[in-house]
Design an enzyme around this catalytic site. Structure first.
Site, PDB file in Angstrom:
ATOM      1  N   GLN A  18     -84.342 -57.674 -76.090  1.00 50.27           N
ATOM      2  CA  GLN A  18     -85.364 -57.804 -75.362  1.00 50.27           C
ATOM      3  C   GLN A  18     -86.271 -58.623 -76.371  1.00 50.27           C
ATOM      4  OE1 GLN A  18     -85.665 -57.397 -72.138  1.00 50.27           O
ATOM      5  NE2 GLN A  18     -84.727 -55.813 -71.464  1.00 50.27           N
ATOM      6  N   GLU A  68     -71.019 -50.128 -74.909  1.00 49.30           N
ATOM      7  CA  GLU A  68     -71.305 -51.799 -74.672  1.00 49.30           C
ATOM      8  C   GLU A  68     -70.060 -52.393 -74.675  1.00 49.30           C
ATOM      9  OE1 GLU A  68     -72.618 -55.261 -74.309  1.00 49.30           O
ATOM     10  OE2 GLU A  68     -74.182 -53.619 -74.329  1.00 49.30           O
ATOM     11  N   ASP A 116     -79.010 -50.099 -68.613  1.00 50.64           N
ATOM     12  CA  ASP A 116     -79.753 -51.371 -68.243  1.00 50.64           C
ATOM     13  C   ASP A 116     -78.861 -52.321 -68.267  1.00 50.64           C
ATOM     14  OD1 ASP A 116     -81.785 -53.453 -68.628  1.00 50.64           O
ATOM     15  OD2 ASP A 116     -82.365 -52.855 -70.612  1.00 50.64           O
ATOM     16  N   CYS A 145     -83.458 -55.676 -63.720  1.00 51.54           N
ATOM     17  CA  CYS A 145     -84.337 -56.645 -63.802  1.00 51.54           C
ATOM     18  C   CYS A 145     -84.130 -57.786 -62.688  1.00 51.54           C
ATOM     19  CB  CYS A 145     -83.983 -57.658 -65.021  1.00 51.54           C
ATOM     20  SG  CYS A 145     -82.180 -58.293 -64.942  1.00 51.54           S
TER      21      CYS A 145
END
Length: 187
Positions: A18, A68, A116, A145
């Site tokens: 971010q 991930e 996320d 988002c």
């Protein structure tokens, strides 16, 4: 547990992070505030990147597994955990869905999940959670988002019995229409 602990992160340009530091801190605070009492449990951080959320939630859980797909991000996540003195985190370099399936085969039963995902959302992940993890995941914090994929994905969770507890919006890019949705869901 100290909620205000400051973590130091390192990363390379090839790893996602971010970019708005103050709003990223707000997201971390929301995740910690909404996680409730999840201590003495296994937590998962899907799409964990460099450990942005993995390290803070490690303060409230016995162990955390970050999942991930990116090799570079996982290397930095491992390094960030080590350099911040966090010993209860481990990381898997797998796609989020593959990671959930792998953990299920190992008999792992997380009680808390943070994710996320990218703008495309996490449809397949939530379908897997609905099928295989519903009996032991007690709380999910979903950061999105994209309102359309968020709505679709929360519908999948609602069909599995999860209820929306709280939604917060974080203005990650001021003077634009982009916001991050931080939602907590309970079963």
């Amino acid at each position: 547990h100290s909620r205000k602990r400051l973590f130091h992160y390192q990363l390379s340009p090839a790893a996602f992070s971010q970019v708005n530091y103050s709003q990223n801190s707000r997201i971390i605070d929301l995740v910690l505030d909404n996680s409730g009492e999840t201590s003495n449990s296994l937590a998962l951080d899907l799409y964990c990147g460099i450990g942005n959320l993995t390290l803070p939630i490690s303060l409230k859980n016995d162990s955390v597994i970050g999942i991930e797909t990116g090799t570079v991000a996982v290397k930095w996540a491992i390094r960030n955990a080590r350099e911040n003195g966090i010993k209860n985190c481990s990381f898997l370099q797998l796609d989020a869905l593959e990671g959930l399936q792998y953990l299920r085969k190992k008999g792992m039963q997380p009680a808390f999940l943070v994710l996320d995902p990218p703008r495309s959302g996490a449809r397949d992940v939530f379908l897997e959670i609905s099928r295989s993890y519903r009996d032991f995941i007690k709380k999910i914090i979903y950061i999105s988002c994209h309102p359309a994929t968020f709505s679709r994905d929360v519908g999948i969770l609602a069909g599995a019995g999860f209820q929306l507890e709280r939604i917060s919006l974080v203005d990650m890019f001021p003077h634009s229409y982009h916001t991050e949705i931080v939602a907590s869901l309970l079963i």
